[in-house]
Write an enzyme that holds these catalytic residues in place. Sequence first.
Site, PDB file in Angstrom:
ATOM      1  N   ASP A   1      12.289  30.155  -3.071  1.00 55.24           N
ATOM      2  CA  ASP A   1      13.373  30.225  -2.109  1.00 55.24           C
ATOM      3  C   ASP A   1      14.465  29.246  -2.558  1.00 55.24           C
ATOM      4  O   ASP A   1      14.222  28.371  -3.389  1.00 55.24           O
ATOM      5  CB  ASP A   1      12.830  29.850  -0.724  1.00 55.24           C
TER       6      ASP A   1
ATOM      7  N   ASP B   1      17.642  27.861  -0.182  1.00 55.55           N
ATOM      8  CA  ASP B   1      18.071  26.903   0.843  1.00 55.55           C
ATOM      9  C   ASP B   1      16.882  26.192   1.469  1.00 55.55           C
ATOM     10  O   ASP B   1      15.946  26.826   1.967  1.00 55.55           O
ATOM     11  CB  ASP B   1      18.870  27.634   1.934  1.00 55.55           C
TER      12      ASP B   1
END
Length: 227
Positions: free
Chosen positions: A20, A22
């Site tokens: 991922d 953020d």
Amino acid sequence: MPASTAPAQVVLNAGALLLDMDGTLVNSDAVVERCWRAWALSHGLHPQEALKVVHGRQGYATMALLLPERPMELNHAENAEMLALETADTDGVVPVAGAPAFMAAIARLPHALVTSADAALASVRMAAADLPMPRVRITAESVGASKPDPEGFLKGAAELGVDPSDCVVFEDSAAGIAAGLAAGMRVIGIGPRAAAHGPTVHVDDLTAVRVEASGDGSVRLTLTPAR
């Protein structure tokens, strides 16, 4: 008093890593909170309620949760506006602790970015944090369903040619952790948001992760779990 002991390390082996962005590689909380507070207030919502569900999801999915009676086409339209605002705002975007060294360590190992951001936002934020963009990336344009749907992680595994069960996901949010687990993958939860959502292993940040290449081409991860 007994001497304190360091937490036992955990070792995981993987064929590929799915990352991922953020909250996992890039700390963009300042931008996210500025944009979503303004959006919530403009719709008569309490900002804190919006911030409880915004992390990890595509914007239209967050809007659908917060305004369930609203037509989805309005959510998609406002999501496009939100993406433009977030892409133009890089103030306060920095790497998560340990991210530069982590990305350098995995540069020659199988990995992919799997993010709810679109390609433009992902490029801007990785550049603002001075992190290299992975060659393989699954962005908002790549999928038909937002996290917590596992589609993005399954596509990342497929593009790398690795079985989902042999992948390890790095995630920070409830939606992302749920997506990784639903894909049949092990999940390393990064940071304080991850602790309550059942990752396979929870660490404070990427300084707690050591990466080594195994002789068979797989990845060996040595993790120091959060206390």
